[in-house]
Design a protein around this motif. Structure first.
Motif, PDB file in Angstrom:
ATOM      1  N   VAL A   1       0.859  -1.190   0.000  1.00 27.54           N
ATOM      2  CA  VAL A   1       0.000   0.000   0.000  1.00 27.54           C
ATOM      3  C   VAL A   1       0.889   1.232   0.000  1.00 27.54           C
ATOM      4  CG1 VAL A   1      -1.659   1.350   1.342  1.00 27.54           C
ATOM      5  CG2 VAL A   1      -1.980  -1.113   1.074  1.00 27.54           C
ATOM      6  N   THR A   2       0.784   2.027  -1.046  1.00 25.75           N
ATOM      7  CA  THR A   2       1.609   3.234  -1.150  1.00 25.75           C
ATOM      8  C   THR A   2       0.923   4.465  -0.576  1.00 25.75           C
ATOM      9  OG1 THR A   2       0.760   3.712  -3.373  1.00 25.75           O
ATOM     10  CG2 THR A   2       2.730   2.329  -3.208  1.00 25.75           C
ATOM     11  N   HIS A   3      -0.406   4.502  -0.610  1.00 23.70           N
ATOM     12  CA  HIS A   3      -1.168   5.633  -0.085  1.00 23.70           C
ATOM     13  C   HIS A   3      -2.449   5.107   0.570  1.00 23.70           C
ATOM     14  CE1 HIS A   3       1.152   7.138  -3.544  1.00 23.70           C
ATOM     15  NE2 HIS A   3       1.211   8.296  -2.915  1.00 23.70           N
ATOM     16  N   THR A   4      -2.742   5.591   1.755  1.00 23.41           N
ATOM     17  CA  THR A   4      -4.014   5.303   2.407  1.00 23.41           C
ATOM     18  C   THR A   4      -4.848   6.571   2.339  1.00 23.41           C
ATOM     19  OG1 THR A   4      -2.996   3.698   3.898  1.00 23.41           O
ATOM     20  CG2 THR A   4      -5.148   4.585   4.538  1.00 23.41           C
ATOM     21  N   LEU A   5      -5.880   6.529   1.521  1.00 24.55           N
ATOM     22  CA  LEU A   5      -6.649   7.743   1.254  1.00 24.55           C
ATOM     23  C   LEU A   5      -7.799   7.939   2.224  1.00 24.55           C
ATOM     24  CD1 LEU A   5      -6.702   7.502  -2.631  1.00 24.55           C
ATOM     25  CD2 LEU A   5      -5.070   8.658  -1.149  1.00 24.55           C
ATOM     26  N   THR A   6      -8.437   6.853   2.596  1.00 21.56           N
ATOM     27  CA  THR A   6      -9.535   6.923   3.563  1.00 21.56           C
ATOM     28  C   THR A   6      -9.443   5.720   4.478  1.00 21.56           C
ATOM     29  OG1 THR A   6     -11.010   8.049   2.005  1.00 21.56           O
ATOM     30  CG2 THR A   6     -12.046   6.947   3.860  1.00 21.56           C
ATOM     31  N   LEU A   7      -9.571   5.966   5.768  1.00 19.33           N
ATOM     32  CA  LEU A   7      -9.594   4.887   6.743  1.00 19.33           C
ATOM     33  C   LEU A   7     -10.702   5.198   7.739  1.00 19.33           C
ATOM     34  CD1 LEU A   7      -6.571   3.021   8.244  1.00 19.33           C
ATOM     35  CD2 LEU A   7      -8.584   3.498   9.623  1.00 19.33           C
ATOM     36  N   SER A   8     -11.743   4.384   7.725  1.00 17.21           N
ATOM     37  CA  SER A   8     -12.905   4.633   8.572  1.00 17.21           C
ATOM     38  C   SER A   8     -13.090   3.507   9.573  1.00 17.21           C
ATOM     39  CB  SER A   8     -14.173   4.761   7.716  1.00 17.21           C
ATOM     40  OG  SER A   8     -15.331   4.804   8.532  1.00 17.21           O
ATOM     41  N   THR A   9     -13.306   3.875  10.823  1.00 18.98           N
ATOM     42  CA  THR A   9     -13.614   2.902  11.879  1.00 18.98           C
ATOM     43  C   THR A   9     -14.995   3.186  12.464  1.00 18.98           C
ATOM     44  OG1 THR A   9     -12.486   4.314  13.505  1.00 18.98           O
ATOM     45  CG2 THR A   9     -11.180   2.586  12.465  1.00 18.98           C
ATOM     46  N   ALA A  10     -15.891   3.744  11.649  1.00 19.49           N
ATOM     47  CA  ALA A  10     -17.214   4.150  12.135  1.00 19.49           C
ATOM     48  C   ALA A  10     -17.986   2.980  12.720  1.00 19.49           C
ATOM     49  CB  ALA A  10     -18.006   4.803  11.007  1.00 19.49           C
ATOM     50  N   ASN A  11     -17.874   1.808  12.097  1.00 18.85           N
ATOM     51  CA  ASN A  11     -18.623   0.658  12.594  1.00 18.85           C
ATOM     52  C   ASN A  11     -18.114   0.199  13.956  1.00 18.85           C
ATOM     53  OD1 ASN A  11     -19.126  -2.651  12.376  1.00 18.85           O
ATOM     54  ND2 ASN A  11     -20.783  -1.393  11.541  1.00 18.85           N
ATOM     55  N   SER A  12     -16.816   0.178  14.126  1.00 23.49           N
ATOM     56  CA  SER A  12     -16.256  -0.190  15.430  1.00 23.49           C
ATOM     57  C   SER A  12     -16.640   0.821  16.500  1.00 23.49           C
ATOM     58  CB  SER A  12     -14.728  -0.292  15.332  1.00 23.49           C
ATOM     59  OG  SER A  12     -14.336  -1.427  14.590  1.00 23.49           O
ATOM     60  N   GLU A  13     -16.638   2.093  16.125  1.00 20.94           N
ATOM     61  CA  GLU A  13     -16.936   3.149  17.097  1.00 20.94           C
ATOM     62  C   GLU A  13     -18.372   3.113  17.592  1.00 20.94           C
ATOM     63  OE1 GLU A  13     -15.803   6.651  15.041  1.00 20.94           O
ATOM     64  OE2 GLU A  13     -13.652   6.169  15.087  1.00 20.94           O
ATOM     65  N   ARG A  14     -19.293   2.531  16.817  1.00 16.93           N
ATOM     66  CA  ARG A  14     -20.673   2.410  17.303  1.00 16.93           C
ATOM     67  C   ARG A  14     -20.969   0.986  17.776  1.00 16.93           C
ATOM     68  NH1 ARG A  14     -21.733   3.109  11.603  1.00 16.93           N
ATOM     69  NH2 ARG A  14     -22.315   1.118  10.679  1.00 16.93           N
ATOM     70  N   GLY A  15     -19.916   0.248  18.133  1.00 23.99           N
ATOM     71  CA  GLY A  15     -20.094  -1.085  18.696  1.00 23.99           C
ATOM     72  C   GLY A  15     -20.395  -2.143  17.664  1.00 23.99           C
ATOM     73  N   GLN A  16     -20.001  -1.901  16.404  1.00 25.69           N
ATOM     74  CA  GLN A  16     -20.234  -2.837  15.304  1.00 25.69           C
ATOM     75  C   GLN A  16     -21.712  -3.192  15.168  1.00 25.69           C
ATOM     76  OE1 GLN A  16     -16.616  -5.500  14.365  1.00 25.69           O
ATOM     77  NE2 GLN A  16     -16.774  -5.676  16.578  1.00 25.69           N
TER      78      GLN A  16
END
Length: 629
Positions: free
Chosen positions: A462-477
């Motif tokens: 992976v040369t670039h990480t453009l978007t990384l979202s943890t929204a599901n984990s943050e609301r308890g999956q």
């Protein structure tokens, strides 16, 4: 209380209103009317002009958008500064106070009496479509607020047709005219000397707009014989939901479908939302039709198609597989530039039009004049534009997915993976790679995406990480909460970006395979060559096991399949569905579609997906039958 305020007559637009909201508003609005022809204010949950115009057309209210006129001061200034010239006769006719004279149209023969047509007045009543917030905020403040701050659309109501005033002599001929009309309808020969009398003076005039040209599907004798022997329309095509139909990746009418897709893309680039939806419905129907189309009449009988589509097919037949509108769209200079911009990663059609309206015509213009304004995703999209346009073979997609699963299992054993998107629907080539991974232990998928991307970055994949979202984990999956009748923000789509992009934990990354050791031979100075492997777009989605079936289903269907799946869940099951799960539209509670909470979790991701179909009472469609376009 609303009852104490002097609201104007209001017609309530019911779209996007829940039953409770609708009943509450009906009780509050004392000036409510059910006749759209007797009100000047239309109230509803609308936010854009196109939707407002659509709602008015649906009600049969014909309007033309009212343009902002100049102020009186500027008009006077123009008058003062203009040369003192004598007004021309044409000018006096426009501004004089005399009523317009009737228009006289001569008959088609010397025996016919003239017909007098009294034109409608130039100015008609103004109507406004306003946001619901105007009413609710007026009630909250205890005063009727100005409409101007809440107006979505303003237009002039148009009269349907001028009244025809026959002369006394013409009235005496009415019986004869009707008899001739009946004779024509019965198949008698058209009299010589001109058009039928009942067709005279039938020119509509919509305030300068040309009358719509009727679409006619002509039928030859041979076509009529073929129509009589056409195969029956399959039962599954009578449903309004494309998620209930088998739609293969390749069908007998692929070339015609591609022409329709070209027209739809042009409508999308030009911002025609209603046209996009109409063409999507038509494309989904024809793509699912299992027989090769043979006549325009065969097309027009299909649900979701009509005279317009039939005429396009006639062109397609007569012009060797070409449709003029599609060919014109391909050759159009403006659309060519818009397609260039639209294909930049991270640029939607609205942004593409914005670039064009600034005078930009190629990628160099974007770099020279707007580089600092671009998002990081867009900058990467421009930088690697040519590489990211290259399509991946199925073998290349599989190789990337296997590397991702290998790194996930290096963090914790037991991960499963499904390659979604166009690959799963059976496409030979893909524009990007969509990978869904999950684990039966929910604690393992919590915040996994961070560790997984870090592992891939360290490996040089992976040369670039453009978007990384943890929204599901943050609301308890858990599934995205239901927010009444608000727009659906939870769909993951294989289209660029999708809707409700942060529903599940995910990462959008730029992938590049490392150089093979044999290709890394150094030069005389001992320096290695730069990596020349192309950059790829990869989406990595992490889902908890309790909703893994919803995730796989939500990322595997064509765009129209996904749209209709949500409509089906809403209208037929009272559910809000997206890739993170389902919730009841009645009380907002989570709905177990996969048997997870019944202590019977699925053993694999594909079994979980089948359970979602069963729970929704839908016939299972394998991914290669979800290719609605």
């Amino acid at each position: 209380m609303a009852s104490g305020l002097a609201f104007p007559s209001i017609f309530l637009l019911e779209s996007h209103l829940t039953e409770d909201e609708l009943e509450s508003l009906k009780r509050q609005i004392r000036s409510l009317t059910t006749d759209p022809g007797k009100t000047d204010v239309f109230l509803g949950k609308l936010s854009n002009r196109e939707r407002a115009q659509f709602e008015l057309r649906r009600l049969g209210v014909v309007t033309v958008e009212k343009r902002q006129s100049r102020t009186r001061a500027s008009a006077r200034a123009d008058t003062d500064s203009a040369p003192n010239l004598e007004e021309s006769p044409a000018k006096r006719r426009k501004t004089g106070a005399r009523a317009p004279s009737p228009i006289v149209i001569s008959g088609s023969s010397e025996d016919d009496e003239p017909v007098q047509i009294v034109p409608p007045p130039k100015e008609t009543d103004t109507i406004k479509v306003v946001k619901l917030a105007w009413f609710t905020e007026s009630v909250a403040r205890g005063e009727v607020l100005p409409l101007s701050d809440y107006t979505v659309y303003e237009g002039r109501r148009l009269l349907a047709e001028p009244a025809i005033m026959p002369s006394p002599a013409h009235v005496s001929r009415a019986e004869g005219i009707l008899k001739r009309a009946q004779a024509d309808a019965a198949g008698s020969q058209q009299p010589q000397g001109g058009k039928p009398h009942f067709m005279q003076a039938r020119r509509k005039k919509f305030d300068g707009m040309p009358p719509p040209r009727p679409s006619l599907t002509r039928m030859t004798t041979s076509e009529k014989e073929r129509v009589e022997n056409l195969p029956p329309i399959p039962e599954f095509l009578h449903t309004t939901y494309s998620c209930q139909r088998p739609t293969p990746v390749h069908g007998p009418n692929d070339k015609f479908v591609e022409a329709l897709k070209t027209i739809r893309l042009a409508r999308q680039l030009m911002g025609d939302k209603i046209g996009i939806r109409a063409y999507s419905t038509t494309i989904a129907t024809i793509a699912a039709y299992p027989y090769e189309l043979s006549t325009p009449s065969e097309v027009s009988r299909l649900p979701g198609c009509g005279p317009k589509t039939a005429e396009l097919f006639r062109e397609f037949q007569n012009n060797g597989g070409h449709v003029r509108e599609a060919d014109d769209d391909e050759a159009d200079a403006k659309l060519s530039v818009l397609r260039l911009f639209y294909n930049i990663w991270g640029v939607a059609e609205t942004t593409a039009r914005s670039f064009y309206n600034r005078g930009w015509r190629d990628l160099d213009d974007v770099i020279d004049y707007g580089w600092k304004e671009l998002t990081r995703v867009q900058q990467i999209g421009v930088k690697y534009y040519d590489e990211l346009q290259e399509l991946l073979t199925r073998a290349q997609v599989e190789a990337i997915a296997d590397r991702v699963l290998e790194h996930a299992n290096s963090i914790h054993d037991g991960f499963q993976m499904v390659i979604a998107g166009g690959y799963r629907r059976g496409k030979a080539l893909s524009g990007d790679v969509d990978i869904i991974i999950s684990h039966s232990d929910e604690s393992v998928t919590h915040l996994l995406i961070r560790r997984l991307v870090l592992s891939l970055e360290k490996a040089g994949l992976v040369t670039h990480t453009l978007t990384l979202s943890t929204a599901n984990s943050e609301r308890g999956q858990e599934a995205v909460s239901w927010k009444g009748n608000a727009p659906n923000h939870g769909l993951d789509s294989t289209a660029s970006g999708g809707v409700g992009f942060d529903t599940l934990d995910k990462a959008l990354v730029v992938w590049q395979e490392p150089m093979e050791p044999a290709d890394q031979e150094g030069d005389k100075a001992g320096e290695t060559q730069p990596n020349t492997n192309p950059h790829r777009r990869v989406d990595i989605i992490v889902t908890p096991w309790k909703t893994v079936g919803c995730a796989v289903l939500g990322w595997s269907g064509g765009t129209t399949f996904q749209r209709d799946l949500r409509r089906y869940c809403k209208n037929e099951r009272a559910l809000r569905f997206d890739s993170s799960g389902a919730r009841s539209r009645v009380d907002g509670s989570p709905v177990d579609l996969e048997g997870y909470y019944g202590n019977d979790p699925a053993t694999d991701m594909l079994t979980a997906e089948r359970r979602v179909f069963e729970a929704l009472e839908l016939e299972f469609r394998p991914p290669n039958e979800r290719c609605t376009g």
